[in-house]
Design a protein around this motif. Structure first.
Motif, PDB file in Angstrom:
ATOM      1  N   PHE A 326       0.833  -1.203   0.000  1.00 51.09           N
ATOM      2  CA  PHE A 326       0.000   0.000   0.000  1.00 51.09           C
ATOM      3  C   PHE A 326       0.871   1.258   0.000  1.00 51.09           C
ATOM      4  CE2 PHE A 326      -3.307  -2.658   2.489  1.00 51.09           C
ATOM      5  CZ  PHE A 326      -3.786  -3.189   1.309  1.00 51.09           C
ATOM      6  N   GLU A 327       1.960   1.225   0.747  1.00 49.31           N
ATOM      7  CA  GLU A 327       2.834   2.397   0.832  1.00 49.31           C
ATOM      8  C   GLU A 327       3.592   2.646  -0.471  1.00 49.31           C
ATOM      9  OE1 GLU A 327       3.664   2.044   5.657  1.00 49.31           O
ATOM     10  OE2 GLU A 327       5.232   1.487   4.232  1.00 49.31           O
ATOM     11  N   HIS A 328       3.900   1.574  -1.201  1.00 45.43           N
ATOM     12  CA  HIS A 328       4.698   1.715  -2.425  1.00 45.43           C
ATOM     13  C   HIS A 328       3.858   1.930  -3.679  1.00 45.43           C
ATOM     14  CE1 HIS A 328       8.633   1.202  -0.805  1.00 45.43           C
ATOM     15  NE2 HIS A 328       8.449  -0.040  -0.386  1.00 45.43           N
ATOM     16  N   HIS A 329       2.547   1.806  -3.595  1.00 46.17           N
ATOM     17  CA  HIS A 329       1.732   1.990  -4.797  1.00 46.17           C
ATOM     18  C   HIS A 329       1.992   3.369  -5.419  1.00 46.17           C
ATOM     19  CE1 HIS A 329      -0.705  -1.417  -5.740  1.00 46.17           C
ATOM     20  NE2 HIS A 329      -1.301  -1.488  -4.572  1.00 46.17           N
ATOM     21  N   ASP A 330       2.051   3.393  -6.736  1.00 44.47           N
ATOM     22  CA  ASP A 330       2.268   4.628  -7.490  1.00 44.47           C
ATOM     23  C   ASP A 330       0.976   5.442  -7.477  1.00 44.47           C
ATOM     24  OD1 ASP A 330       2.626   6.622  -9.349  1.00 44.47           O
ATOM     25  OD2 ASP A 330       3.451   5.317 -10.905  1.00 44.47           O
ATOM     26  N   ARG A 331       0.966   6.522  -6.715  1.00 44.40           N
ATOM     27  CA  ARG A 331      -0.258   7.314  -6.558  1.00 44.40           C
ATOM     28  C   ARG A 331      -0.653   8.054  -7.838  1.00 44.40           C
ATOM     29  NH1 ARG A 331      -0.296   4.487  -3.023  1.00 44.40           N
ATOM     30  NH2 ARG A 331      -0.910   4.752  -0.860  1.00 44.40           N
ATOM     31  N   ASN A 332       0.281   8.221  -8.746  1.00 45.91           N
ATOM     32  CA  ASN A 332      -0.064   8.871 -10.011  1.00 45.91           C
ATOM     33  C   ASN A 332      -0.776   7.913 -10.958  1.00 45.91           C
ATOM     34  OD1 ASN A 332       1.124  11.405  -9.372  1.00 45.91           O
ATOM     35  ND2 ASN A 332       3.151  10.536  -9.792  1.00 45.91           N
ATOM     36  N   ALA A 333      -0.494   6.620 -10.799  1.00 43.54           N
ATOM     37  CA  ALA A 333      -1.058   5.632 -11.719  1.00 43.54           C
ATOM     38  C   ALA A 333      -2.204   4.836 -11.118  1.00 43.54           C
ATOM     39  CB  ALA A 333       0.039   4.668 -12.183  1.00 43.54           C
ATOM     40  N   PHE A 334      -2.287   4.818  -9.778  1.00 44.49           N
ATOM     41  CA  PHE A 334      -3.297   3.991  -9.114  1.00 44.49           C
ATOM     42  C   PHE A 334      -3.959   4.762  -7.976  1.00 44.49           C
ATOM     43  CE2 PHE A 334      -0.332   1.081 -11.044  1.00 44.49           C
ATOM     44  CZ  PHE A 334      -1.160   0.121 -11.621  1.00 44.49           C
ATOM     45  N   SER A 449       7.837 -14.664  -5.899  1.00 44.79           N
ATOM     46  CA  SER A 449       6.764 -15.222  -5.074  1.00 44.79           C
ATOM     47  C   SER A 449       5.512 -14.365  -5.191  1.00 44.79           C
ATOM     48  CB  SER A 449       7.193 -15.298  -3.605  1.00 44.79           C
ATOM     49  OG  SER A 449       6.148 -15.823  -2.809  1.00 44.79           O
ATOM     50  N   TYR A 450       4.363 -15.021  -5.043  1.00 43.11           N
ATOM     51  CA  TYR A 450       3.090 -14.295  -4.999  1.00 43.11           C
ATOM     52  C   TYR A 450       2.998 -13.464  -3.726  1.00 43.11           C
ATOM     53  CZ  TYR A 450       0.920 -16.773  -1.104  1.00 43.11           C
ATOM     54  OH  TYR A 450       0.613 -17.230   0.160  1.00 43.11           O
ATOM     55  N   GLN A 451       3.812 -13.812  -2.718  1.00 43.22           N
ATOM     56  CA  GLN A 451       3.642 -13.252  -1.381  1.00 43.22           C
ATOM     57  C   GLN A 451       4.469 -11.981  -1.193  1.00 43.22           C
ATOM     58  OE1 GLN A 451       5.252 -14.721   2.694  1.00 43.22           O
ATOM     59  NE2 GLN A 451       3.420 -15.948   2.340  1.00 43.22           N
ATOM     60  N   PRO A 452       3.811 -10.881  -0.802  1.00 48.85           N
ATOM     61  CA  PRO A 452       4.566  -9.669  -0.461  1.00 48.85           C
ATOM     62  C   PRO A 452       5.111  -9.773   0.961  1.00 48.85           C
ATOM     63  CG  PRO A 452       2.232  -9.271  -0.152  1.00 48.85           C
ATOM     64  CD  PRO A 452       2.361 -10.693  -0.661  1.00 48.85           C
ATOM     65  N   ARG A 644       9.361  -2.800  -2.877  1.00 45.81           N
ATOM     66  CA  ARG A 644       9.125  -1.835  -3.954  1.00 45.81           C
ATOM     67  C   ARG A 644       9.040  -2.549  -5.309  1.00 45.81           C
ATOM     68  NH1 ARG A 644       9.626   3.537  -4.026  1.00 45.81           N
ATOM     69  NH2 ARG A 644      10.734   3.528  -2.031  1.00 45.81           N
ATOM     70  N   ALA A 645       9.993  -3.446  -5.573  1.00 49.28           N
ATOM     71  CA  ALA A 645       9.975  -4.175  -6.842  1.00 49.28           C
ATOM     72  C   ALA A 645       8.741  -5.069  -6.930  1.00 49.28           C
ATOM     73  CB  ALA A 645      11.243  -5.011  -6.979  1.00 49.28           C
ATOM     74  N   TYR A 646       8.394  -5.696  -5.810  1.00 50.76           N
ATOM     75  CA  TYR A 646       7.189  -6.536  -5.796  1.00 50.76           C
ATOM     76  C   TYR A 646       5.966  -5.708  -6.192  1.00 50.76           C
ATOM     77  CZ  TYR A 646       3.318  -9.397  -4.178  1.00 50.76           C
ATOM     78  OH  TYR A 646       2.141 -10.109  -4.132  1.00 50.76           O
ATOM     79  N   THR A 647       5.853  -4.513  -5.632  1.00 48.11           N
ATOM     80  CA  THR A 647       4.690  -3.666  -5.918  1.00 48.11           C
ATOM     81  C   THR A 647       4.651  -3.273  -7.389  1.00 48.11           C
ATOM     82  OG1 THR A 647       4.802  -2.819  -3.654  1.00 48.11           O
ATOM     83  CG2 THR A 647       3.444  -1.593  -5.215  1.00 48.11           C
ATOM     84  N   ARG A 648       5.816  -2.984  -7.983  1.00 43.62           N
ATOM     85  CA  ARG A 648       5.839  -2.651  -9.409  1.00 43.62           C
ATOM     86  C   ARG A 648       5.340  -3.835 -10.246  1.00 43.62           C
ATOM     87  NH1 ARG A 648       7.135   1.482  -7.127  1.00 43.62           N
ATOM     88  NH2 ARG A 648       4.869   1.447  -7.079  1.00 43.62           N
ATOM     89  N   ASP A 649       5.728  -5.059  -9.864  1.00 39.76           N
ATOM     90  CA  ASP A 649       5.261  -6.241 -10.600  1.00 39.76           C
ATOM     91  C   ASP A 649       3.749  -6.415 -10.441  1.00 39.76           C
ATOM     92  OD1 ASP A 649       7.800  -6.893 -11.511  1.00 39.76           O
ATOM     93  OD2 ASP A 649       8.244  -8.185  -9.795  1.00 39.76           O
ATOM     94  N   LEU A 650       3.256  -6.219  -9.231  1.00 40.09           N
ATOM     95  CA  LEU A 650       1.817  -6.344  -8.998  1.00 40.09           C
ATOM     96  C   LEU A 650       1.058  -5.292  -9.798  1.00 40.09           C
ATOM     97  CD1 LEU A 650      -0.398  -7.828  -7.349  1.00 40.09           C
ATOM     98  CD2 LEU A 650      -0.104  -6.070  -5.582  1.00 40.09           C
ATOM     99  N   GLU A 651       1.592  -4.086  -9.844  1.00 42.66           N
ATOM    100  CA  GLU A 651       0.946  -3.026 -10.625  1.00 42.66           C
ATOM    101  C   GLU A 651       0.953  -3.356 -12.117  1.00 42.66           C
ATOM    102  OE1 GLU A 651       1.813   0.830  -7.725  1.00 42.66           O
ATOM    103  OE2 GLU A 651       3.166   0.389  -9.394  1.00 42.66           O
ATOM    104  N   ALA A 652       2.031  -3.978 -12.586  1.00 44.81           N
ATOM    105  CA  ALA A 652       2.068  -4.396 -13.990  1.00 44.81           C
ATOM    106  C   ALA A 652       0.956  -5.409 -14.263  1.00 44.81           C
ATOM    107  CB  ALA A 652       3.432  -4.996 -14.324  1.00 44.81           C
ATOM    108  N   ALA A 653       0.705  -6.281 -13.297  1.00 41.88           N
ATOM    109  CA  ALA A 653      -0.383  -7.253 -13.441  1.00 41.88           C
ATOM    110  C   ALA A 653      -1.735  -6.544 -13.485  1.00 41.88           C
ATOM    111  CB  ALA A 653      -0.340  -8.251 -12.289  1.00 41.88           C
ATOM    112  N   ALA A 675      10.228  -7.119 -15.499  1.00 41.35           N
ATOM    113  CA  ALA A 675      10.824  -5.921 -16.096  1.00 41.35           C
ATOM    114  C   ALA A 675      10.311  -4.659 -15.425  1.00 41.35           C
ATOM    115  CB  ALA A 675      10.516  -5.878 -17.592  1.00 41.35           C
ATOM    116  N   ALA A 676       9.050  -4.742 -14.898  1.00 40.60           N
ATOM    117  CA  ALA A 676       8.479  -3.565 -14.241  1.00 40.60           C
ATOM    118  C   ALA A 676       9.306  -3.147 -13.048  1.00 40.60           C
ATOM    119  CB  ALA A 676       7.043  -3.862 -13.803  1.00 40.60           C
ATOM    120  N   ALA A 677       9.944  -4.150 -12.407  1.00 40.82           N
ATOM    121  CA  ALA A 677      10.733  -3.837 -11.220  1.00 40.82           C
ATOM    122  C   ALA A 677      12.008  -3.097 -11.566  1.00 40.82           C
ATOM    123  CB  ALA A 677      11.071  -5.118 -10.467  1.00 40.82           C
ATOM    124  N   GLY A 678      12.452  -3.243 -12.776  1.00 40.02           N
ATOM    125  CA  GLY A 678      13.685  -2.576 -13.155  1.00 40.02           C
ATOM    126  C   GLY A 678      13.466  -1.144 -13.483  1.00 40.02           C
TER     127      GLY A 678
END
Length: 678
Positions: A326-334, A449-452, A644-653, A675-678
């Motif tokens: 929740f803290e890492h979600h991109d507030r501009n995109a989500f 992993s699926y798990q954050p 942070r990288a996990y959140t980027r991957d979840l957002e890509a999904a 790739a989203a994490a990079g």
């Protein structure tokens, strides 16, 4: 009083004979006001009102036939037309209201049932049905008034009492519900249902031993009461009562598949078969009427609106995992919306969540349909169910369609088997391609992993000694902090052989309840192990619990239902974990977590390999020390601990599934490559 009653009844009958039916009805209505529980007067009034106001019997039978074949729209059209000619037919308005309720028009149904009651104020069907319509709208207090009034008018009506007790239970008035179920059990000694519902309520109240007793009584009345059997097995699992559970395990493969549906979660630790898990979830999901899919909308600018739904936005394992996302979600995109239906608001965790979301809604007093409607009004693009079929879940929110795309994520380790859930978040270890057929959802594959996890946690320094925790200063400490219901005889037998093979070792377990502690000690004796070698850790605040992990040497996993949050907690605290990978989602979680932590060598493929690896590590301090060093030294770069990288991957999904919906494409498997994490 009796003479006055008989005199008035005689007066009403004279009016009837003279054809003055309205006058007769007025007399009966006045009498019912004075003697509300007089069934003879109530029956006379009902019969008279039907003669006065009902359409021809053939027309009512046609409506009932249409209703029974689920042609509810036809019923509404025909009944509405008839009502213009027969405005005094409470029967007609009852049928109309029932059809409106079936089509989820609760306000319309309420109006129809109130029309019926205006004609016949003590009609039990209308009064009880009005309670249902009010309950669906979340107006629980009014619904309870209806059920209570109906129960007073007809104290022997079991269906009304069931409705009353069920709503009391759903309103967290469990002691009152228990009293009504007990009345039903006494009145219906050959009916297993009241006993089962008593067992379920007692379990919710934390009175497990009484729940076992009542479930046993239900099964004695009806051995085919499958929900009672599933509850009994699950509660005995919490007690680790292997002996008592054994006779109820026969034929477990068919439980919830043949016969009545059962709660899928109750059998996760008992049957590691994803194909049967899907069948059980399919059967359970059929209990929830599903609203039509939401119409597609035009594309709009702005962030994607995500809604997370849970009863656990407080001090709970799920929130320890996901709060950093929740803290890492991109507030501009989500745009992040949290819908809390647990009724446990307050405290630092809730405040932290409220600060990290665009909108935080406490919706625990709303009905499922109202929550779904609110979510649609909030314009959600994606609804994320963090509960699935776990405790306090509310799947009917999603059956009512909270958003165009709905995802099963994190809370329930398996398929929901539901037509209203589109996707399940997983990873290649959890669900290999060859297993996809065992899941009704389309799989969203995250790259690791699926798990954050929450990578901001600081494990405090722990000045305590082993002896402060009841542990030997020098002996090897095997830890198994999983919930007690996950511990099965097969796992426990291996643990006892390890204790036998490693002199001076102990097994450190989480203290859950007195019966479990006693039963595990008894089972240890049966394996020839001194029960004093089982040490039980009391509950501690989360960070202090993490800190005490340093006193353990190796974590031993359970099989059919692995460590989940407990696994990532152990690894975050620097404690290596050995698992045995199974077949179903719940039996592969620790393998997923270990792989993402960079320790796939701790994943074994058989019981024998699990036991051999645990024993080898216990006997080789150098090898175990190297694993611990690897875990701690590489933790900062391991995908499992990169929130942070996990959140980027979840957002890509989220972007991928949202794009498919906007493009008019059906749900399909989604693979995120990282790739989203990079």
């Amino acid at each position: 009083m009796g003479l006055q009653l008989e005199k008035a009844v005689g007066k009403a009958r004279k009016f009837e004979k003279k054809g003055e039916l309205d006058a007769a009805a007025d007399v009966y209505s006045q009498l019912l006001g004075q003697f509300p529980q007089n069934r003879r007067v109530a029956a006379a009034l009902q019969s008279l009102l039907q003669r006065i106001g009902d359409p021809p019997v053939a027309k009512l039978q046609t409506l009932e036939a249409a209703y029974n074949r689920n042609d509810h729209a036809l019923v509404i059209d025909a009944a509405t037309a008839l009502a213009a000619s027969f405005p005094r037919s409470f029967t007609l308005f009852n049928i109309l209201g029932a059809a409106q309720l079936a089509l989820r028009d609760a306000p319309g149904a309420e109006a129809s049932f109130r029309r019926a009651l205006a004609i016949h104020p003590q009609n039990l069907d209308a009064m009880s049905n009005l309670g249902v319509a009010l309950k669906v709208q979340g107006r629980v207090a009014e619904a309870l008034q209806c059920y209570t009034a109906a129960a007073q008018l007809s104290p022997d009506n079991g269906n009304i009492k069931f409705n009353l007790a069920n709503l009391l239970r759903q309103s967290a008035r469990r002691e009152e519900a228990l009293a009504v179920y007990h009345e039903l059990a006494r009145a219906r000694p050959s009916d297993a249902e009241p006993r089962f519902l008593m067992a379920a309520t007692l379990q919710e109240l934390g009175r497990g031993a009484e729940a076992v007793e009542e479930a046993g009584k239900a099964l004695a009345i009806d051995p085919s009461q499958d929900r009672a059997r599933a509850l009994l097995l699950h509660q005995l699992g919490h007690f680790c009562d292997f002996d008592a559970a054994r006779p109820h395990l026969e034929g477990i493969e068919a439980l919830g598949i043949e016969g009545s549906p059962v709660e899928p979660f109750a059998l996760l630790a008992l049957d590691d078969c994803p194909a049967r898990g899907l069948e059980r979830s399919h059967a359970w999901a059929r209990r929830f009427p599903t609203a039509p899919a939401l119409p597609r909308t035009t594309r709009r600018d702005g962030p994607i609106r995500i809604g997370y739904f849970s009863a656990d936005f407080h001090n709970h394992a799920t929130i320890y995992l996901i709060s950093r996302v929740f803290e890492h979600h991109d507030r501009n995109a989500f745009e992040i919306n949290l819908y809390s239906f647990g009724g446990k608001e307050g405290g630092a965790i809730t405040a932290r969540l409220a600060q990290t979301s665009t909108r935080y809604r406490d919706v625990h007093r709303l009905s499922d349909a109202e929550i779904a409607k609110l979510a649609r009004e909030d314009g959600l693009d994606i609804a994320v169910d963090l509960k699935g079929y776990t405790k306090n879940a509310r799947p009917e929110i999603f059956a009512s369609r909270a958003a165009p795309v709905q995802i099963n994520y994190l809370g329930f380790p398996g398929t929901m088997g539901a037509p209203f859930i589109d996707y399940l978040v997983a990873d290649p270890v959890l669900i290999p391609d060859s297993h996809q057929a065992h899941y009704s959802e389309k799989i969203v594959y995250l790259p690791h992993s699926y798990q954050p996890t929450d990578d901001s946690r600081i494990v405090p320094a722990d000045p305590s000694s082993r002896s402060d925790h009841g542990l030997p200063n020098d002996g090897f400490v095997f830890a198994a902090f999983n919930a007690t219901y996950k511990i099965q005889p097969r796992d426990f037998a291996i643990w006892m052989r390890l204790l036998s093979a490693v002199e001076g070792s102990v097994l450190w377990l989480f203290r859950s309840n007195g019966p479990a502690e006693a039963n595990l000690k008894k089972a240890a004796v049966a394996h020839g192990i001194d029960p004093a070698r089982l040490v039980f850790a009391p509950a501690l605040p989360h960070l202090l619990h993490l800190a005490r992990h340093r006193h353990a040497d190796l974590f031993l996993d359970t099989f059919a239902c692995n460590a989940h949050t407990t696994a990532s907690d152990a690894l975050w605290a620097g404690l290596p974990l050995v698992t045995r990978i199974g077949e179903q989602f719940a039996a592969r979680v620790a393998a997923s977590v270990l792989t993402a932590a960079g320790l796939p060598e701790l994943v074994t493929q058989s019981d024998e390999a699990y036991e051999a690896l645990a024993l080898a590590l216990a006997r080789d301090p150098g090898r175990l020390g190297a694993l611990r060093h690897k875990l701690v030294s590489t933790r900062a770069g391991a995908p499992l601990f990169d929130s942070r990288a996990y959140t980027r991957d979840l957002e890509a999904a989220y972007r991928a599934v949202h794009r498919r919906w906007l493009d008019g494409e059906a749900p399909a498997v989604v693979r995120i490559d990282g790739a989203a994490a990079g």
